[in-house]
Design an enzyme around this catalytic site. Structure first.
Site, mmCIF file in Angstrom:
data_model
loop_
_atom_site.group_PDB
_atom_site.id
_atom_site.type_symbol
_atom_site.label_atom_id
_atom_site.label_comp_id
_atom_site.label_asym_id
_atom_site.label_seq_id
_atom_site.Cartn_x
_atom_site.Cartn_y
_atom_site.Cartn_z
ATOM 1 N N GLU A 142 0.583 33.639 47.708
ATOM 2 C CA GLU A 142 -0.684 32.959 47.458
ATOM 3 C C GLU A 142 -1.861 33.903 47.645
ATOM 4 O OE1 GLU A 142 0.747 28.683 49.319
ATOM 5 O OE2 GLU A 142 -0.685 29.919 50.376
ATOM 6 N N CYS A 155 -8.682 36.437 49.644
ATOM 7 C CA CYS A 155 -7.745 36.397 50.762
ATOM 8 C C CYS A 155 -6.368 36.719 50.202
ATOM 9 C CB CYS A 155 -7.820 34.985 51.341
ATOM 10 S SG CYS A 155 -6.740 34.723 52.727
ATOM 11 N N CYS A 162 6.883 35.159 56.361
ATOM 12 C CA CYS A 162 6.453 35.879 57.561
ATOM 13 C C CYS A 162 7.505 35.682 58.646
ATOM 14 C CB CYS A 162 5.101 35.341 58.036
ATOM 15 S SG CYS A 162 4.422 36.251 59.437
ATOM 16 N N CYS A 166 4.419 31.871 64.281
ATOM 17 C CA CYS A 166 3.340 31.269 65.065
ATOM 18 C C CYS A 166 3.457 29.749 64.903
ATOM 19 C CB CYS A 166 1.976 31.769 64.592
ATOM 20 S SG CYS A 166 1.777 33.550 64.813
ATOM 21 N N CYS A 169 1.508 27.657 62.176
ATOM 22 C CA CYS A 169 1.341 28.278 60.861
ATOM 23 C C CYS A 169 2.479 27.913 59.920
ATOM 24 C CB CYS A 169 1.266 29.796 61.034
ATOM 25 S SG CYS A 169 1.266 30.649 59.471
ATOM 26 N N HIS A 337 -6.552 24.178 60.219
ATOM 27 C CA HIS A 337 -6.301 23.584 58.905
ATOM 28 C C HIS A 337 -5.008 22.790 59.072
ATOM 29 C CE1 HIS A 337 -6.932 23.142 54.720
ATOM 30 N NE2 HIS A 337 -7.712 24.190 54.610
ATOM 31 N N CYS A 380 -2.238 26.067 52.523
ATOM 32 C CA CYS A 380 -0.824 26.159 52.239
ATOM 33 C C CYS A 380 -0.330 27.489 52.769
ATOM 34 C CB CYS A 380 -0.642 26.152 50.737
ATOM 35 S SG CYS A 380 0.514 24.958 50.206
#
Ligand code: SAH
Length: 405
Positions: A142, A155, A162, A166, A169, A337, A380
């Site tokens: 993304e 961004c 990943c 975390c 996330c 978020h 997202c």
């Protein structure tokens, strides 16, 4: 994970891969489709074309110069082609109409100029746009474009998925697929210039999917491409690398002569809480991260995502203030978020404002990040669609999206 745009188009995103995608004619032309043509048998050498977008512009120029010498073409052609890599990007060699047609085909036989395929594009009412790129192996990444005044911050992602997990996330929950290549990272910016009309990116934040410092091998040359005037020509102070605090990466970034900015995801002001939220804290504990921030020769930004009832208590204000004062860090408070952060709720806005005021009373420079693109689930993965605060928060040319509480 899935998303839908305001005009009703849908995409589906599973384990970092896009399901049910159409292959565009554009993509049929890229390396996946070409590979079968290349001989790879017995002692025949594997003949791959040189990807001009996977190296800094000076390396591409050297390769092209040597090539043009070999085929008895004037070497100024190398500069002509280099200009069409990043500065005024060409969609293909064939689009380089300033070159003779035969030469364009010769280039195409020896060099690659790959594209990233846009699988989905969504636009928020606030102007934020999210792009989903499909890679040649069906991985998906993304990229979010955030306009603000006369600036557009992009961004970008540095990994597919990943590994860091975390707790709040969404990308962490997906797991790690693979590192992106140089071209796949810098290509996210290039594709913006190839849109019609193009999006003129002025600022870059490595705050998309992935941990950039775990892919330093690709991020390092990518920074050169982004910043080099023969590349994308974006000022180093307008490029921010965000990390959970991977120490070797921070050291490597500090050794680069350019003024790239460093943001560190702190999120918890003590080891016990940080270990819970960010497993990486076991490998790189807070004290080491703070030490690295202290010796970094430029001012660092701390990112602190506000998790209701978790890291927003009085005691956290004082602990965080102490760390920030110790390394003169600028603190960005980030409203959570909600997308993907299962089990967490955002800190209420008035509590965030109080938290900011109290930090300021302790001598810390603070900004509260504004959330963008809420209607396109722009968070997202771990993409937050805000941009990083600048060094001097009260100057008029600051990042326009920071609200000083
Ligand atoms: N791996 C790097 C860069 C990518 S994430 C890093 O962690 O810094 C960029 C930022 O988004 C990080 O600060 C991350 O903690 C934050 N983030 C992740 N999920 C979020 C969410 N749901 N709401 C707000 N910020 C989030």
């Amino acid at each position: 994970m899935s998303g839908s745009s305001r005009n009703g188009s849908r995409f589906c995103f599973e384990n970092g891969r896009i399901a049910r995608l159409k292959i565009s004619p554009n993509h049929a032309n890229s390396e996946g489709a070409r590979l079968p043509k290349m001989p790879r048998m017995g002692n025949v050498k594997y003949m791959s074309r040189f990807n001009l977008l996977d190296v800094p512009p000076n390396v591409a120029r050297d390769e092209l110069t040597a090539f043009f010498q070999r085929i008895d073409e004037p070497t100024y052609r190398a500069d002509q082609v280099v200009r069409r890599l990043w500065q005024n990007p060409a969609a293909s060699f064939d689009a380089m109409t300033e070159l003779p047609k035969a030469l364009r085909s010769t280039l195409d036989e020896h060099f690659e100029l790959p594209r990233l395929e846009i699988a989905a594009r969504q636009r928020s009412v606030d102007g934020t746009e999210k792009f989903l790129f499909r890679l040649h192996d069906n991985e998906a990444i993304e990229t979010v474009a955030i306009p603000e005044g006369d600036r557009v911050t992009l961004c970008i992602s540095s990994q597919a998925g990943c590994a860091l997990q975390c707790a709040f996330c969404a990308t962490g929950a997906m797991g790690f697929s693979r590192n992106l290549t140089v071209f796949e990272i810098a290509g996210q910016v290039r594709e913006m210039r190839l849109l019609e009309p193009p999006i003129a990116v002025t600022n870059i934040v490595f705050m998309g999917m992935g941990e950039p410092m775990m892919n330093w091998k690709a991020v390092d040359p990518t920074l050169t491409i982004l910043n080099d005037p023969s590349g994308l020509g974006i000022g180093a102070r307008h490029i921010t690398i965000s990390t959970v605090g991977v120490l070797p990466g921070i050291v490597a970034l500090g050794q680069r002569p350019e003024q790239f900015r460093l943001a560190i995801s702190i999120h918890a002001p003590n080891d016990a809480l940080r270990r819970e939220l960010m497993p990486i804290n076991t490998k790189y504990p807070l004290a080491d991260v703070i030490e690295a921030a202290k010796v970094f020769d430029r001012r660092v930004t701390f990112e602190y995502v506000m998790l209701g009832g978790v890291n927003d208590a009085e005691e956290h204000v004082l602990q965080l203030a102490k760390l920030a004062v110790e390394c003169r860090a600028f603190v960005n408070l980030i409203p959570l978020h909600p997308g993907g952060a299962r089990g967490f709720s955002p800190t209420p806005a008035d509590r965030i404002r109080t938290f900011a005021r109290e930090l300021r009373n302790e001598g810390v420079e603070v900004a509260i990040r504004k959330s963008r693109g809420m209607d396109i689930s722009a968070a997202c993965g771990q993409l937050r669609v805000e941009r990083i605060g600048r060094r001097a928060p009260r100057r008029p040319d600051n990042d326009g999206d920071i609200q000083v509480a």
